[in-house]
Design a protein around this motif. Structure first.
Motif, PDB file in Angstrom:
ATOM      1  N   THR A   3       0.834  -1.204   0.000  1.00 24.26           N
ATOM      2  CA  THR A   3       0.000   0.000   0.000  1.00 24.26           C
ATOM      3  C   THR A   3       0.870   1.256   0.000  1.00 24.26           C
ATOM      4  OG1 THR A   3      -1.769  -1.154   1.178  1.00 24.26           O
ATOM      5  CG2 THR A   3      -1.807   1.244   1.251  1.00 24.26           C
ATOM      6  N   ILE A 109       0.833 -12.126  -0.359  1.00 21.11           N
ATOM      7  CA  ILE A 109      -0.637 -12.134  -0.340  1.00 21.11           C
ATOM      8  C   ILE A 109      -1.104 -13.579  -0.384  1.00 21.11           C
ATOM      9  CG2 ILE A 109      -2.719 -11.433  -1.566  1.00 21.11           C
ATOM     10  CD1 ILE A 109      -1.139  -9.070  -2.659  1.00 21.11           C
ATOM     11  N   SER A 111      -4.413 -14.586   1.091  1.00 19.11           N
ATOM     12  CA  SER A 111      -5.840 -14.738   1.374  1.00 19.11           C
ATOM     13  C   SER A 111      -6.645 -13.868   0.428  1.00 19.11           C
ATOM     14  CB  SER A 111      -6.152 -14.353   2.827  1.00 19.11           C
ATOM     15  OG  SER A 111      -6.017 -12.949   3.013  1.00 19.11           O
ATOM     16  N   ASP A 114      -6.842 -10.204   1.644  1.00 23.03           N
ATOM     17  CA  ASP A 114      -5.674  -9.375   1.345  1.00 23.03           C
ATOM     18  C   ASP A 114      -5.620  -9.018  -0.135  1.00 23.03           C
ATOM     19  OD1 ASP A 114      -4.901  -9.410   3.954  1.00 23.03           O
ATOM     20  OD2 ASP A 114      -3.418 -10.995   3.732  1.00 23.03           O
ATOM     21  N   SER A 117      -8.123  -6.340  -0.822  1.00 17.83           N
ATOM     22  CA  SER A 117      -7.706  -5.068  -0.230  1.00 17.83           C
ATOM     23  C   SER A 117      -6.766  -4.333  -1.166  1.00 17.83           C
ATOM     24  CB  SER A 117      -7.020  -5.314   1.118  1.00 17.83           C
ATOM     25  OG  SER A 117      -7.935  -5.802   2.076  1.00 17.83           O
ATOM     26  N   LEU A 118      -5.806  -5.066  -1.740  1.00 22.70           N
ATOM     27  CA  LEU A 118      -4.867  -4.437  -2.671  1.00 22.70           C
ATOM     28  C   LEU A 118      -5.559  -4.018  -3.959  1.00 22.70           C
ATOM     29  CD1 LEU A 118      -1.807  -3.868  -2.411  1.00 22.70           C
ATOM     30  CD2 LEU A 118      -2.706  -5.370  -0.650  1.00 22.70           C
ATOM     31  N   ARG A 442     -10.403 -17.250   3.162  1.00 19.77           N
ATOM     32  CA  ARG A 442      -9.120 -16.929   3.779  1.00 19.77           C
ATOM     33  C   ARG A 442      -7.991 -17.746   3.186  1.00 19.77           C
ATOM     34  NH1 ARG A 442     -12.901 -16.339   7.764  1.00 19.77           N
ATOM     35  NH2 ARG A 442     -12.820 -14.406   8.955  1.00 19.77           N
TER      36      ARG A 442
END
Length: 443
Positions: A3, A109, A111, A114, A117-118, A442
């Motif tokens: 991030t 990464i 899951s 994750d 999220s990215l 997950r």
């Protein structure tokens, strides 16, 4: 960590650099080296009892790095003018920095949460760049030039150009073509976020980035931006659930109509850019470059003149594939094409094997991003610009991460079935579907 890389890549002018470090001072470049060092340190730690996932992207990236290093070694052994040594070293360092981004994304990464999220953060970053571009189009001001006053940094933040009487925005990018790549990649990612949502909710607000990026593409007054938008749409539509396809096509159509109505003369300018391509100086220059390419490649067809040594004083191709052929030769071009192909294969295979609709959508949208980058790199030298290059390698890493998540999903499902066989369940004991889905999400 990734991030932070996205923030440095999109949040500051791409030409921003630490003054004392010169070409090595760009923050996103330095952070990529930090990511590479972090990955190397992690690899030196004791191996944990986790199931490894085979990664075609890792193999393809290794081949590309070897091709670049061989090209560099050949150029140095052959001898180079003094002013070409530093650009060559800088090119190798940039390749290592981008490799750090790919490796951390691929191995870090693990899951679905994750990964998404990215994807959301990268889509949001591209959307914010599009918003800056829209403001530049409206105000006819660079806007981001205030960031060049940061103490200790230097930047060339002109940020805008003009064509046909209209401003060509660039957002935080150095050039409108770099800007076009950033927003074109943001479109499939925004579509994925709109379809998947966040925890099954809040889908509606993610259609706003889709609309924003589409409008910004038409108002970029750039052939590459329109072509990038069309390639992204054509590449992403087949992979979407059937119920969402009419909506995406409708948004693109409505945004095009709204842009043409809101900005008088824009339609004629865009149509003229394509109808007059045969007389356009930039298009003619690209065509002439392809005619001259065999001459530049002939002296060293396998490994090229040397990575980073083919300077603008020799020729400007405005075509990353041609530039690579001249610099790192046929082997280098095939290696880079293999990296993109491995990324597409990894994400597509993960979307086909997984039973999760979220991963199916995300994987196919990531494939569309890679295809879009590959096409746009034929229209300009994308690896010479930080945002377009960094975005390309980050997307490759996310494609590999999608494979990690997809393979982990298969492994968890298989392990779960094996465990059910090994033990006898009481007649009333069952495993809720929601629990299985939660585990699979997950990875």
């Amino acid at each position: 960590m990734l991030t932070v890389y996205i923030v440095l890549l999109y949040g500051f002018p791409s030409s921003l650099s630490i003054a004392v470090l010169g070409s090595f001072g760009r923050p996103q470049f330095l952070w990529g080296l930090v990511l590479l060092a972090w990955w190397l340190l992690a690899r030196l730690q004791p191996v944990q009892s986790t199931r490894s996932v085979s990664q075609p992207v890792r193999v393809a990236l290794g081949i590309l790095l070897i091709a670049c290093l061989l090209s560099f070694a050949q150029a140095m052994l052959r001898g180079q003018p003094v002013d070409q040594i530093s650009p060559a070293v800088s090119a190798v360092a940039r390749m290592l920095s981008w490799s750090g981004v790919v490796l951390v994304a691929m191995d870090g990464i693990r899951s679905m949460g994750d990964l998404m999220s990215l994807v959301r953060r990268l889509a949001l970053a591209g959307t914010l760049v599009a918003v800056i571009g829209l403001l530049q189009f409206i105000t006819k001001q660079p806007i981001v030039d205030v960031l060049s006053a940061i103490p200790g940094f230097t930047a060339n933040t002109g940020g805008i150009d003009s064509r046909g009487g209209f401003v060509r925005p660039a957002g935080t990018a150095t050039h409108p073509l770099e800007y076009a790549t950033a927003i074109a990649v943001a479109l499939p990612l925004s579509i994925a976020c709109a379809i998947i949502g966040e925890g099954g909710r809040k889908r509606a607000r993610w259609w706003i980035p889709v609309i924003t990026v589409t409008l910004a593409s038409f108002l970029a007054v750039s052939r590459s931006a329109v072509i990038g938008l069309m390639i992204a749409v054509v590449a992403v539509i087949p992979g979407l659930p059937a119920r969402f396809r009419p909506g995406v096509l409708g948004i693109v159509t409505i945004a095009f109509g709204a842009a043409m109505v809101a900005v008088p003369g824009l339609y004629g300018t865009i149509v003229g850019m394509f109808l007059g391509v045969g007389e356009d100086s930039s298009a003619l220059s690209r065509t002439a470059a392809l005619d001259l390419l065999p001459i530049f490649v002939a002296s060293s067809p396998l490994f090229g003149a040397g990575i980073g040594t083919f300077l603008p004083r020799y020729y400007i191709f405005d075509n990353q594939w041609a530039q690579m052929a001249a610099e790192i030769g046929i082997i280098g071009v095939l290696s880079f094409a293999g990296l993109l192909a491995a990324a597409v294969w990894s994400a597509w295979r993960a979307s086909r094997r997984s039973e999760l609709e979220d991963l199916q959508v995300a994987g196919r949208c990531l494939c569309a991003c890679v295809v879009t980058v590959g096409v746009l790199f034929a229209l300009f030298d994308g690896l010479a610009f930080p945002i377009s290059a960094g975005t390309a390698f980050l997307i490759v890493g996310l494609c590999a991460a999608a494979r990690t998540v997809g393979m982990s999903d298969d492994w968890v499902s298989t392990a779960g079935m094996a465990a059910d066989v090994d033990r006898e369940l009481p007649p009333t004991e069952t495993v809720p579907v929601s629990a299985r889905v939660s585990v699979n999400r997950r990875g």
